[in-house]
Write a protein that holds these residues in place. Sequence first.
Motif, PDB file in Angstrom:
ATOM      1  N   MET A   1     -47.621 -14.529   5.320  1.00  0.00           N
ATOM      2  CA  MET A   1     -46.630 -13.760   6.068  1.00  0.00           C
ATOM      3  C   MET A   1     -46.330 -14.456   7.396  1.00  0.00           C
ATOM      4  SD  MET A   1     -46.928  -9.785   5.388  1.00  0.00           S
ATOM      5  CE  MET A   1     -46.828  -9.155   3.725  1.00  0.00           C
ATOM      6  N   LYS A   2     -45.160 -14.155   7.920  1.00  0.00           N
ATOM      7  CA  LYS A   2     -44.801 -14.659   9.255  1.00  0.00           C
ATOM      8  C   LYS A   2     -45.115 -13.580  10.267  1.00  0.00           C
ATOM      9  CE  LYS A   2     -40.803 -17.445   7.750  1.00  0.00           C
ATOM     10  NZ  LYS A   2     -41.458 -18.722   7.634  1.00  0.00           N
ATOM     11  N   VAL A   3     -45.779 -13.988  11.338  1.00  0.00           N
ATOM     12  CA  VAL A   3     -46.284 -13.015  12.320  1.00  0.00           C
ATOM     13  C   VAL A   3     -45.766 -13.367  13.704  1.00  0.00           C
ATOM     14  CG1 VAL A   3     -48.386 -12.034  13.353  1.00  0.00           C
ATOM     15  CG2 VAL A   3     -48.393 -12.733  10.943  1.00  0.00           C
TER      16      VAL A   3
ATOM     17  N   HIS B   1     -43.450  -4.832   9.831  1.00  0.00           N
ATOM     18  CA  HIS B   1     -44.660  -4.026   9.761  1.00  0.00           C
ATOM     19  C   HIS B   1     -45.414  -4.277  11.059  1.00  0.00           C
ATOM     20  CE1 HIS B   1     -43.823  -3.217   5.563  1.00  0.00           C
ATOM     21  NE2 HIS B   1     -43.653  -4.515   5.373  1.00  0.00           N
ATOM     22  N   VAL B   2     -46.213  -3.300  11.487  1.00  0.00           N
ATOM     23  CA  VAL B   2     -46.804  -3.404  12.827  1.00  0.00           C
ATOM     24  C   VAL B   2     -48.316  -3.229  12.788  1.00  0.00           C
ATOM     25  CG1 VAL B   2     -46.969  -2.212  15.058  1.00  0.00           C
ATOM     26  CG2 VAL B   2     -44.720  -2.708  14.080  1.00  0.00           C
ATOM     27  N   LEU B   3     -49.000  -4.133  13.491  1.00  0.00           N
ATOM     28  CA  LEU B   3     -50.418  -3.925  13.785  1.00  0.00           C
ATOM     29  C   LEU B   3     -50.475  -3.642  15.293  1.00  0.00           C
ATOM     30  CD1 LEU B   3     -53.396  -6.261  12.763  1.00  0.00           C
ATOM     31  CD2 LEU B   3     -53.453  -4.555  14.540  1.00  0.00           C
ATOM     32  N   VAL B   4     -50.661  -2.381  15.650  1.00  0.00           N
ATOM     33  CA  VAL B   4     -50.639  -2.000  17.062  1.00  0.00           C
ATOM     34  C   VAL B   4     -52.065  -1.770  17.543  1.00  0.00           C
ATOM     35  CG1 VAL B   4     -50.233   0.457  16.481  1.00  0.00           C
ATOM     36  CG2 VAL B   4     -49.721  -0.362  18.773  1.00  0.00           C
TER      37      VAL B   4
ATOM     38  N   ARG C   1     -39.120   6.583   9.282  1.00  0.00           N
ATOM     39  CA  ARG C   1     -37.684   6.279   9.230  1.00  0.00           C
ATOM     40  C   ARG C   1     -37.413   4.888   8.656  1.00  0.00           C
ATOM     41  NH1 ARG C   1     -37.059   7.575  14.351  1.00  0.00           N
ATOM     42  NH2 ARG C   1     -36.971   5.473  15.198  1.00  0.00           N
ATOM     43  N   THR C   2     -38.246   3.930   9.044  1.00  0.00           N
ATOM     44  CA  THR C   2     -37.981   2.538   8.644  1.00  0.00           C
ATOM     45  C   THR C   2     -38.702   2.173   7.346  1.00  0.00           C
ATOM     46  OG1 THR C   2     -39.882   1.804   9.949  1.00  0.00           O
ATOM     47  CG2 THR C   2     -37.729   1.802  11.057  1.00  0.00           C
ATOM     48  N   GLY C   3     -39.660   3.012   6.933  1.00  0.00           N
ATOM     49  CA  GLY C   3     -40.431   2.687   5.728  1.00  0.00           C
ATOM     50  C   GLY C   3     -41.372   1.510   5.945  1.00  0.00           C
ATOM     51  N   ARG C   4     -41.665   1.177   7.190  1.00  0.00           N
ATOM     52  CA  ARG C   4     -42.575   0.059   7.491  1.00  0.00           C
ATOM     53  C   ARG C   4     -43.967   0.603   7.822  1.00  0.00           C
ATOM     54  NH1 ARG C   4     -40.058  -3.748   5.037  1.00  0.00           N
ATOM     55  NH2 ARG C   4     -37.888  -3.777   5.615  1.00  0.00           N
ATOM     56  N   ALA C   5     -44.976  -0.185   7.526  1.00  0.00           N
ATOM     57  CA  ALA C   5     -46.360   0.255   7.720  1.00  0.00           C
ATOM     58  C   ALA C   5     -46.807   0.037   9.161  1.00  0.00           C
ATOM     59  CB  ALA C   5     -47.281  -0.525   6.787  1.00  0.00           C
ATOM     60  N   VAL C   6     -47.660   0.935   9.631  1.00  0.00           N
ATOM     61  CA  VAL C   6     -48.300   0.759  10.935  1.00  0.00           C
ATOM     62  C   VAL C   6     -49.810   0.831  10.741  1.00  0.00           C
ATOM     63  CG1 VAL C   6     -48.625   1.643  13.269  1.00  0.00           C
ATOM     64  CG2 VAL C   6     -46.374   1.810  12.187  1.00  0.00           C
TER      65      VAL C   6
ATOM     66  N   ASN D   1     -56.215  -6.259   6.068  1.00  0.00           N
ATOM     67  CA  ASN D   1     -56.075  -4.894   5.549  1.00  0.00           C
ATOM     68  C   ASN D   1     -54.607  -4.449   5.570  1.00  0.00           C
ATOM     69  OD1 ASN D   1     -56.364  -1.652   6.644  1.00  0.00           O
ATOM     70  ND2 ASN D   1     -57.264  -2.219   4.699  1.00  0.00           N
ATOM     71  N   LEU D   2     -53.897  -4.794   6.646  1.00  0.00           N
ATOM     72  CA  LEU D   2     -52.470  -4.435   6.715  1.00  0.00           C
ATOM     73  C   LEU D   2     -51.670  -5.220   5.674  1.00  0.00           C
ATOM     74  CD1 LEU D   2     -49.932  -3.152   7.975  1.00  0.00           C
ATOM     75  CD2 LEU D   2     -49.940  -4.991   9.664  1.00  0.00           C
ATOM     76  N   VAL D   3     -51.946  -6.517   5.564  1.00  0.00           N
ATOM     77  CA  VAL D   3     -51.193  -7.349   4.612  1.00  0.00           C
ATOM     78  C   VAL D   3     -51.453  -6.863   3.176  1.00  0.00           C
ATOM     79  CG1 VAL D   3     -50.978  -9.692   3.669  1.00  0.00           C
ATOM     80  CG2 VAL D   3     -51.098  -9.344   6.152  1.00  0.00           C
ATOM     81  N   ASP D   4     -52.714  -6.567   2.856  1.00  0.00           N
ATOM     82  CA  ASP D   4     -53.039  -6.063   1.509  1.00  0.00           C
ATOM     83  C   ASP D   4     -52.319  -4.742   1.250  1.00  0.00           C
ATOM     84  OD1 ASP D   4     -54.653  -8.199   1.035  1.00  0.00           O
ATOM     85  OD2 ASP D   4     -56.552  -7.127   1.280  1.00  0.00           O
ATOM     86  N   HIS D   5     -52.256  -3.910   2.278  1.00  0.00           N
ATOM     87  CA  HIS D   5     -51.568  -2.624   2.125  1.00  0.00           C
ATOM     88  C   HIS D   5     -50.088  -2.859   1.793  1.00  0.00           C
ATOM     89  CE1 HIS D   5     -50.354   1.496   2.868  1.00  0.00           C
ATOM     90  NE2 HIS D   5     -49.420   1.036   3.681  1.00  0.00           N
ATOM     91  N   VAL D   6     -49.474  -3.795   2.499  1.00  0.00           N
ATOM     92  CA  VAL D   6     -48.049  -4.070   2.282  1.00  0.00           C
ATOM     93  C   VAL D   6     -47.837  -4.679   0.892  1.00  0.00           C
ATOM     94  CG1 VAL D   6     -46.123  -5.531   3.046  1.00  0.00           C
ATOM     95  CG2 VAL D   6     -47.532  -4.310   4.744  1.00  0.00           C
TER      96      VAL D   6
END
Length: 331
Positions: A1-3, A83-86, A106-111, A290-295
């Motif tokens: 992924m590009k980060v 997608h966001v890792l905050v 709203r955006t359907g993106r993961a946090v 974990n976020l990438v696997d979720h996506v």
Amino acid sequence: MKVVIFGAGLIGKKRGLQLAPHELVGIFDPDQARAKALAAELKTKAFDNEAAALGAPSDVAIVAVTNNALTPVSVKALEAGRHVLVEKPAALSLAELSLLEAASRRTGRAVKVGFNHRFHPSLLKARELVDSGRMGPLMFLRARYGHGGRLGMEKEWRFDPKLGGGGELIDQGVHLLDLIHWFFGPLPLQSSLVRTNFWPAEVDDNAVLTCAAEEGEQWATFHVSCSEWKNTFSLELYGRTGKILVTGLGGSYGKETLTYYQMQPEMGPPPFETFEFEGADRSWELDLKNLVDHVEKKTPLLGDLASARYCLEQVTAAYRANGYLNLPCNA
Ligand SMILES: NC(=O)c1ccc[n+]([C@@H]2O[C@H](COP(=O)([O-])OP(=O)(O)OC[C@H]3O[C@@H](n4cnc5c(N)ncnc54)[C@H](O)[C@@H]3O)[C@@H](O)[C@H]2O)c1
């Protein structure tokens, strides 16, 4: 992924150093000197404005900025399709967290929230032992987490209520609340003592919280402190037939160790096994994975907005009960 990374401070750097196999497309920080220095170190580009960073083609935004900017930057990144890792605590208040939750829907993106402690090897091992059933049903948890601060800390953003949102409780305390949420689910606040003992600040430097189930017998208690003098991490988890003791988190917190005590039917002193974890702290890398696997594979997020909401609910209730009414969470 590009980060893309927002925030070139301590955590932006830690996360940037553990990005492989993903590609870092660039870094933005309004402190341009910091952004350029980190970009040079990580061999990427420094964006000179936020819009350029938001517009650069990327899949994931890592948001490692001061607490006051966590939600605003994350919402913009979601709106830009990332997608966001905050970083924790994700927001300064429950009202602000609602904006982040709404933007994700709203955006359907993961946090994913940066509760990286779940990915320390000792805590992954603790989870494995609990899930194996060897300990029996969990009864309670007792933890201590603290550091000794540093000269001039009272002038840093962490001690400014508008930038940090609170003191030690919203800083290190939310990691312990997230671990409580992970092991027990959302145990509500039972009692709290929040104090400003040492640092000349408007915010807290020590907090003791107890959370307890309204029905059933599970409870958890902890003390967090930034007048701890010797950096400390200790977490004990008790099941009906076994006990886990985790100490250290590596580095200045000492060697990370888990000892498992197995109670015997005849009781008496339990036999124990000790696991020592050495080497680099890979929790930042595993948090992103974990976020990438979720996506990519729809696997569950470990440390999500629901856990951030639980943490902020307990933090808000504790600050309110102890008269810290000047904080954004109590506005
Ligand atoms: N997961 C953990 O264990 C852990 C540990 C420490 C800190 N944190 C969290 O990480 C975040 C950053 O903490 P830190 O220790 O790196 O702080 P830091 O002060 O070292 O860095 C923060 C950086 O954010 C930049 N910044 C502020 N507003 C910005 C914006 N709108 N866009 C881009 N950059 C912006 C600042 O200029 C600064 O360089 C905080 O939310 C903190 O709570 C998490």
